[in-house]
Design a protein around this motif. Sequence first.
Motif, short mmCIF file in Angstrom:
data_model
loop_
_atom_site.label_atom_id
_atom_site.label_comp_id
_atom_site.label_asym_id
_atom_site.label_seq_id
_atom_site.Cartn_x
_atom_site.Cartn_y
_atom_site.Cartn_z
N ILE A 70 6.39 -61.44 2.09
CA ILE A 70 6.14 -61.60 3.53
C ILE A 70 5.44 -60.38 4.11
O ILE A 70 4.74 -60.48 5.12
N GLU A 71 5.62 -59.22 3.48
CA GLU A 71 4.96 -58.01 3.97
C GLU A 71 3.45 -58.09 3.83
O GLU A 71 2.72 -57.36 4.49
N VAL A 72 2.97 -58.99 2.97
CA VAL A 72 1.53 -59.18 2.77
C VAL A 72 1.02 -60.37 3.56
O VAL A 72 -0.07 -60.33 4.13
N THR A 73 1.81 -61.43 3.63
CA THR A 73 1.31 -62.70 4.15
C THR A 73 1.68 -63.00 5.60
O THR A 73 1.08 -63.88 6.20
N VAL A 74 2.66 -62.30 6.14
CA VAL A 74 3.14 -62.63 7.48
C VAL A 74 3.04 -61.39 8.38
O VAL A 74 3.55 -60.33 8.03
N PRO A 75 2.40 -61.51 9.54
CA PRO A 75 2.37 -60.38 10.47
C PRO A 75 3.79 -59.92 10.83
O PRO A 75 4.72 -60.72 10.89
N ILE A 108 -6.86 -62.02 -0.28
CA ILE A 108 -5.47 -62.05 0.18
C ILE A 108 -5.02 -60.73 0.79
O ILE A 108 -4.16 -60.69 1.67
N ILE A 109 -5.62 -59.62 0.36
CA ILE A 109 -5.23 -58.31 0.89
C ILE A 109 -6.16 -57.85 2.00
O ILE A 109 -5.73 -57.45 3.08
N LEU A 110 -7.47 -57.93 1.74
CA LEU A 110 -8.46 -57.38 2.68
C LEU A 110 -8.82 -58.34 3.80
O LEU A 110 -9.39 -57.94 4.81
N HIS A 111 -8.52 -59.64 3.61
CA HIS A 111 -8.81 -60.68 4.60
C HIS A 111 -10.30 -60.79 4.91
O HIS A 111 -10.70 -61.12 6.03
N THR A 112 -11.14 -60.48 3.91
CA THR A 112 -12.58 -60.65 4.03
C THR A 112 -13.01 -61.84 3.18
O THR A 112 -12.34 -62.21 2.21
N GLY A 169 14.02 -53.24 -5.56
CA GLY A 169 13.71 -54.56 -6.10
C GLY A 169 12.25 -54.71 -6.47
O GLY A 169 11.41 -53.88 -6.10
N ALA A 170 11.95 -55.75 -7.22
CA ALA A 170 10.58 -56.05 -7.63
C ALA A 170 10.00 -57.10 -6.70
O ALA A 170 10.61 -58.13 -6.43
N CYS A 171 8.82 -56.82 -6.19
CA CYS A 171 8.12 -57.73 -5.28
C CYS A 171 7.40 -58.83 -6.06
O CYS A 171 7.06 -58.67 -7.24
N HIS A 172 7.16 -59.94 -5.40
CA HIS A 172 6.32 -60.99 -5.96
C HIS A 172 5.04 -60.39 -6.54
O HIS A 172 4.39 -59.57 -5.90
N ALA A 173 4.70 -60.76 -7.75
CA ALA A 173 3.49 -60.33 -8.46
C ALA A 173 3.59 -58.94 -9.07
O ALA A 173 2.65 -58.49 -9.72
N ASP A 174 4.72 -58.27 -8.92
CA ASP A 174 4.83 -56.90 -9.44
C ASP A 174 4.81 -56.85 -10.97
O ASP A 174 4.52 -55.81 -11.55
N GLU A 175 5.15 -57.94 -11.64
CA GLU A 175 5.15 -57.92 -13.11
C GLU A 175 3.74 -57.97 -13.69
O GLU A 175 3.54 -57.70 -14.89
N LEU A 176 2.73 -58.28 -12.87
CA LEU A 176 1.38 -58.45 -13.39
C LEU A 176 0.83 -57.18 -14.03
O LEU A 176 0.13 -57.24 -15.04
N SER A 177 1.14 -56.03 -13.44
CA SER A 177 0.59 -54.78 -13.97
C SER A 177 1.28 -54.34 -15.25
O SER A 177 0.89 -53.33 -15.85
N TYR A 178 2.30 -55.08 -15.68
CA TYR A 178 2.91 -54.84 -16.98
C TYR A 178 2.32 -55.75 -18.06
O TYR A 178 2.65 -55.63 -19.23
N LEU A 179 1.43 -56.65 -17.65
CA LEU A 179 0.75 -57.56 -18.58
C LEU A 179 -0.76 -57.33 -18.60
O LEU A 179 -1.41 -57.55 -19.63
N LEU A 227 1.83 -54.40 -6.23
CA LEU A 227 1.79 -55.01 -4.90
C LEU A 227 2.75 -54.26 -3.97
O LEU A 227 2.40 -53.95 -2.82
N LYS A 228 3.92 -53.96 -4.47
CA LYS A 228 4.88 -53.20 -3.67
C LYS A 228 4.33 -51.83 -3.31
O LYS A 228 4.46 -51.35 -2.18
N LYS A 229 3.67 -51.21 -4.28
CA LYS A 229 3.09 -49.88 -4.06
C LYS A 229 1.96 -49.96 -3.04
O LYS A 229 1.84 -49.11 -2.15
#
Length: 550
Positions: free
Chosen positions: A340-345, A86-90, A448-458, A438-440
């Motif tokens: 959208i900053e990750v998924t949309v050009p 999803i990030i590297l597109h490989t 604000g908190a970005c989608h998936a940002d809570e994951l690194s707290y779990l 993800l935001k970082k």
Amino acid sequence: MADPIVRIQQGQLRGRVDYDYRGVAFYSFQGIPYAKPPLAFYSFQGIPYAKPPLGKLRFKAPQPPEGWSGIRDATKEGSECYSTHIILHTIVGSEDCLFLNVYTPELPSDGRQSLKPVMFWIHGGGFTSGSGNSDIYGAHYLVAEDVVVVTINYRLGVLGFLCLDDLKLGVPGNAGLKDQVMALKWVQKNIRDFGGDPNNVTIFGESAGGSSVHFLMLSPMAKGLFHKAIAQSGCCFNPWAWGNVNGKILCSRLEYSTNDESKMLEFLQEVSVDKLYSTHLIPRDVMRVDLRRPLGPVIEKISPYEPAFLAEDPMDIILQGRYHKVPFLLGYVSREGMLIEVTVPKDRQLVTDFEEAIPFNLGIPKGSPQSLKTAAKIKEYYYGDKEPSFDDMDTLYKLQTDNFFYRGVYITAKHHAATTSEPVYFYKFCVDGPLNMLKKFVGIDAPGACHADELSYLFKISVADGFDPNSYEGKNVLRMITWWTNFAKNGDPNPRQLDNIIDVYWEPIRNNRMNYMEIDYQLKMGEDPDGDRMRFWDEIYSQNLITSKL
């Protein structure tokens, strides 16, 4: 310490010893912190929970796993499922990917050990990417709270969500969701051997994993396989959580023309996996609510050949109370739409045609007077008399938060609370700090908190820095893992006693009051989060008779 050996139904496994996180303060009943050294836990990775879905098993429902002789090495993760990162597109992974990982604080000893709650994690990634691997989902935080953690892979994209109309072919869709059911069945048969309690299983997941949790709550296939549920930023009412009958589309992209689905299937089972994914059936620009995705879960036709994962409209199931009624915890993050900053050009991020902001499930024909009127209402509500601009991204983030995630999560919480006697706990995650990975990673400066940002707290994420337990970030990690594991243990996230870590009691939704915990540096109980925006969408939906029950 010697490598641990466990015998399960398939054979013997050799795992390894790992250590939970260091430097986290544990608090006594008096609220006085004291340091606790890292504790050992046991890691078993790359365990096959189903037969490899290769050859004629491609696209089909998973089959029970095969056994082995000798001792299988379970010290390394199995291959993740073939997909685009999803990030590297490989391209990563392979077709032979139906593996799971088990992390346990204690193994059975002469049958005297009390069994521990099991937390069964389902990863996100839009049903097209991701895995249960420890680079993102390290169990080091959760397992320290005396629970057994299971993470899984399941088939993604074309391999997990090909759907054909001809029921005799055995490809009605939802193979990836049926993988999850097979993994839960594996847990029921084997988790005792790792010290886990098969009668106390909590399914939890984020994004597509959160919607998977919700789908499992609705599926007759999953009956009796879990006992509590946590859905983070995802549910079956999110527009991205649905796919289509797609065999003909796929074959057309591969320049193979036929109307005979049996020939389609034969062709698609023989094509190399690389060629399957060269069709670009999974577009990078996935954040469109006006279009039904070609790949994703579907409502299956009732078949005489095999049971369906889901054969009815989810809202009908919920309103009639015919789902698995278990304690339910769900919520969202404050700015989901930053995804959208990750998924949309960048050149396609702004919404300039507001008919694209009308969810497809409203069934409004594009270009119709009703569509144009609805589009104008959406634009006026979010932008007033201003035009969308990169100078005002927060308005766009709010629109996409509501449209892609929060509207669905909100009605899920509302309707489940109204149709069950089990508690429903609701949250809004607002923490905006250095652990928001993800935001970082994307470099978003807006609040604000970005989608998936809570994951690194779990979860312990491999690229993330450690945390100071006396910092605000460390405090929020402790809060999250305490709430989530308490819920897994008791069906109630609240600690036995409030302290200086968790100082607010979390009230469930009661008597039509949308109580929620606002998770931020200062905790706060509130009612009806972002309610004005939800009432706007209630009005939009109520004006369409087809979906008035939403």
